[in-house]
Enzyme design. Structure first.
Site, short mmCIF file in Angstrom:
data_model
loop_
_atom_site.label_atom_id
_atom_site.label_comp_id
_atom_site.label_asym_id
_atom_site.label_seq_id
_atom_site.Cartn_x
_atom_site.Cartn_y
_atom_site.Cartn_z
N PHE A 140 2.43 -6.40 9.65
CA PHE A 140 1.73 -6.85 8.46
C PHE A 140 2.33 -5.98 7.45
CE2 PHE A 140 -1.10 -6.00 4.77
CZ PHE A 140 -1.56 -7.09 4.52
N ASP A 225 7.68 1.02 7.26
CA ASP A 225 6.56 0.72 6.66
C ASP A 225 5.41 1.60 7.08
OD1 ASP A 225 4.24 -0.02 5.33
OD2 ASP A 225 4.55 -2.25 5.53
N LYS A 254 -1.13 3.05 -0.24
CA LYS A 254 -2.48 3.42 0.10
C LYS A 254 -2.99 4.95 -0.05
CE LYS A 254 -3.54 -0.33 3.07
NZ LYS A 254 -2.59 -1.16 3.93
C1 LIG Z 1 -1.76 -2.58 3.55
C2 LIG Z 1 -0.55 -2.44 3.98
C3 LIG Z 1 0.59 -3.38 3.27
C4 LIG Z 1 0.25 -3.86 1.73
O1 LIG Z 1 -0.32 -2.87 0.97
P1 LIG Z 1 -1.19 -3.36 -0.38
O2 LIG Z 1 -1.19 -2.34 -1.28
O3 LIG Z 1 -2.30 -4.05 0.32
O4 LIG Z 1 -0.30 -4.51 -0.92
C5 LIG Z 1 1.74 -3.16 3.64
N1 LIG Z 1 2.30 -2.55 5.01
C6 LIG Z 1 1.28 -2.28 5.60
C7 LIG Z 1 1.57 -1.63 7.05
C8 LIG Z 1 0.04 -2.04 5.35
O5 LIG Z 1 -1.04 -1.69 6.07
#
Ligand SMILES: *Cc1c(COP(=O)(O)O)cnc(C)c1O
Length: 401
Positions: A140, A225, A254
């Site tokens: 994700f 990520d 986040k």
């Molecule tokens: C939440 C998330 C994203 C995307 O972030 P948004 O601010 O919702 O666009 C990307 N990578 C990971 C691992 C995430 O948990």
């Protein structure tokens, strides 16, 4: 207005791209939130780890208000006095050299794809338009077209084509598959250190070290990520520290917001970030002084309030006690720091009904995929609050709802 009025408004006027629990929240403090009827809940989602510091952290609030009164947006056509200090502080904290600030997580991912492709052409010498980026199944990384182009979740993709080419998908947690998938045109490998949305999937010990070694040997940029795993969630500033490695590029988002104001960033070694030249990339709101000021305090309180240590200690305790709960409905319990998942057996009938029962008992959490409940409270949770949560969880999974 009553709960039902708010639900009606959302249902009538809002896009239906979420299926939220029917809890209408109006107030938050630390690990606790309250709904419009005054009912109190322990927040075990923490806005998908964007509220690691706890709701309405007083010190971040002070910064937010003070900066809001002073200067909020300049665009990057000019400089501002929060950006440079933010760069320096996040680089020192994460052992990085260069920073590219953006707003959302997905934007950071999009930006990193551009930077890595450009590096592939200008530094590695990949023929034009041939750059490949390797990613993992069940990843994700966000919701934009390019990002869902390399998702393996049919729901995320179906109906949204045509897709962006240039991505190769390999199984997660399999370093041999990475080695086999690398070609002379491979520019980067993008991976989550722990797959969050897939249900807190933790790779075998040694995986991060193995992929670090392979990427170095094959001249492939390693991109972690850490938008969900970073900034204390697993008990470290970055989850890569659990195996003592350093990615070439790291994405954070986040919790960089402190739960207040969106901001994301690419943390980079010097070589990759230096390929981006003026005019090649940008964002009107990226690096704005309000977001930078808030992020500086959000990083500061993580350290000052010992949130990393607390995440490690409370995470270990929470996980250990969860494992002691014996229920035929539970298939697996796993976690690192305060990123914890309880996977139910297929016969349990899916995680959602249990989340509804937990909400009745005063715990907010969300199913990830069908059968997994994630417990990821703000990092300021205390032992008596974990104990209270454990009691509720134990009673909810004692029987099928
Ligand atoms: C939440 C998330 C994203 C995307 O972030 P948004 O601010 O919702 O666009 C990307 N990578 C990971 C691992 C995430 O948990």
């Amino acid at each position: 207005m009553q709960t039902q009025n708010f639900l009606d408004l959302e249902n009538t006027y809002g896009a239906h791209n979420y299926k939220p629990l029917d809890v209408v929240l109006t107030k938050g403090q630390g690990v606790w939130v309250w709904d419009v009827d005054g009912k109190q809940y322990l927040d075990c989602l923490a806005a998908y780890s964007a509220v690691n510091q706890g709701h309405c952290h007083p010190k971040i609030m002070e910064t937010m208000v003070a900066q809001a009164k002073k200067l909020t947006l300049t665009s990057r056509a000019f400089r501002n006095d929060q950006l440079g200090p933010f760069y320096k502080e996040i680089c020192e904290l994460t052992n990085s050299h260069k920073v590219l600030p953006m707003n959302s997580g997905a934007e950071a991912v999009e930006s990193v794809i551009k930077a890595v492709r450009k590096w592939g052409y200008t530094v590695k010498g990949i023929p034009e338009n041939q750059a490949e980026i390797i990613v993992c199944s069940n990843n994700f990384h966000g919701r934009t077209i390019s990002i869902v182009s390399f998702s393996t979740d049919e729901k995320a993709r179906s109906g949204f084509g045509p897709f962006t080419p240039g991505f190769t998908i390999i199984p997660f947690g399999d370093s041999e598959a990475l080695e086999a998938a690398i070609t002379p045109n491979t520019a980067g490998f993008l991976v989550e250190p722990i797959q969050g949305e897939a249900g807190v999937i933790i790779p075998q010990d040694g995986y991060l070290q193995a992929i670090r070694e392979i990427c170095s040997r094959k001249n492939v940029v390693l991109i972690l990520d850490e938008i969900q795993t970073g900034l204390g969630r697993t008990g470290k500033i970055l989850a890569e520290e659990h195996e003592g490695i350093e990615a070439d590029l790291t994405l954070v988002g986040k919790a960089l917001s402190g739960g207040y104001f969106p901001i994301s960033a690419i943390l980079s070694n010097k070589e990759v970030m230096d390929v981006l030249q003026p005019g090649e990339h940008g964002s009107t709101f990226g690096g704005n002084p309000l977001a930078c000021a808030v992020a500086r305090t959000a990083l500061q309180v993580l350290q000052e309030d010992n949130m990393l240590e607390n995440a490690l200690n409370m995470g270990d305790y929470f996980l250990g006690e969860l494992k002691k709960i014996s229920s035929p409905l539970v298939k697996d319990i796993r976690g690192r720091g305060l990123m914890i998942a309880m996977e139910l057996v297929p016969e349990a009938g899916g995680a959602r009904p249990y989340c509804l029962k937990l909400a009745e008992k005063g715990i907010l959490c969300k199913e990830t995929h069908e059968d997994t409940i994630r417990f990821a409270p703000p990092l300021v949770i205390q032992k008596h609050e974990v104990d209270w949560a454990l009691e509720q969880i134990e009673s909810v999974i004692a029987e099928k709802p």
